[in-house]
Write an enzyme that holds these catalytic residues in place. Sequence first.
Site, PDB file in Angstrom:
ATOM      1  N   HIS A 150       0.820  -1.221   0.000  1.00 40.09           N
ATOM      2  CA  HIS A 150       0.000   0.000   0.000  1.00 40.09           C
ATOM      3  C   HIS A 150       0.855   1.273   0.000  1.00 40.09           C
ATOM      4  O   HIS A 150       0.383   2.334  -0.391  1.00 40.09           O
ATOM      5  CB  HIS A 150      -1.019  -0.001   1.154  1.00 40.09           C
ATOM      6  N   ASP A 193      -0.542  -7.470   0.635  1.00 39.86           N
ATOM      7  CA  ASP A 193       0.001  -6.166   1.011  1.00 39.86           C
ATOM      8  C   ASP A 193       1.520  -6.212   1.186  1.00 39.86           C
ATOM      9  O   ASP A 193       2.071  -5.590   2.088  1.00 39.86           O
ATOM     10  CB  ASP A 193      -0.663  -5.629   2.278  1.00 39.86           C
ATOM     11  N   SER A 209       4.551   1.624   8.595  1.00 39.28           N
ATOM     12  CA  SER A 209       4.102   0.605   7.666  1.00 39.28           C
ATOM     13  C   SER A 209       5.255   0.033   6.863  1.00 39.28           C
ATOM     14  O   SER A 209       6.061   0.755   6.290  1.00 39.28           O
ATOM     15  CB  SER A 209       3.074   1.213   6.706  1.00 39.28           C
TER      16      SER A 209
END
Length: 291
Positions: A130, A166, A241
């Site tokens: 992402h 992801d 992330s």
Amino acid sequence: MATQTGLGEPRGPWFISPDLEPDGRGVPGVPGEVLAADRATRRRRALLAALAVVALSIGSGGLAGGYVASQETSTERGKAAQAAVPADLVAAAAQVVPGVVSVMVAGGGKSASGSGFAIDDLQHIVTNDHIVARGGGGEPGGAVMVETSDGRQFPARLVGRDSSSDIAVLRVPPSAGLTALPLAKPGATRVGEPVLAVGSPLGLAGTVTAGIVSALDRQVKLGDNRHSAVQTDASINPGNSGGPLVNARGEVVGVNTAIATIDGSGSIGIGFAIPIEQVQQTADTIIGKGG
């Protein structure tokens, strides 16, 4: 490409998933009048409905999802776990930080930043898909840069990406000399064991936070996909992330991907990482196809 600095405001849409119960299971059809009969249950569900899972890259646009967290999770437990950091975590942090990078992506008028880590001696870097999607890194003219813990910057090639898990894999030049992080053995992670989240939350590179593994096999939803995640109370925020969640031996147990929030606020000690077994399988497949 400019490196993000300071405590910029985290951005990105989020929504509440209507189809998850507090334990993560689907909601069977229940008449509204039956639910209305139990006022206490209504209040509890209303509170839990305020929780949302937020993908942890910083940028414009992007993927996000919803989650209704289990009532058994206690943020107070997280505060107690973070009060004292064992010496082995200090050693683990020293071992891990040199292999963790900040990831900066720009393309198609978009940009995003997050974290990543070296997974092998060929200078392959694992991060979240992402981040690439938000930053337009997969679009024509898109560019990816990484910054090492000692401040060096390198262009990175996008080897491949898998939106369903992801996970994305980058590769930097051999001159980066990144230290590959060891991976935990499949099935070895245990609830209650101490862990560190390492990355660049809000652009603050080389940040290390401590906590424990709060739960395993926690079902979360990001975008259109469900993930079985490692839950942790280590403080993670936008920018974490793609960074590693590591145990006291410095082994990666997961890739930090999302956090639960209340009314869109920051970390409340409920974070989620993609389990290392899934990460390794996906990364191996991507590397095998893309080199």
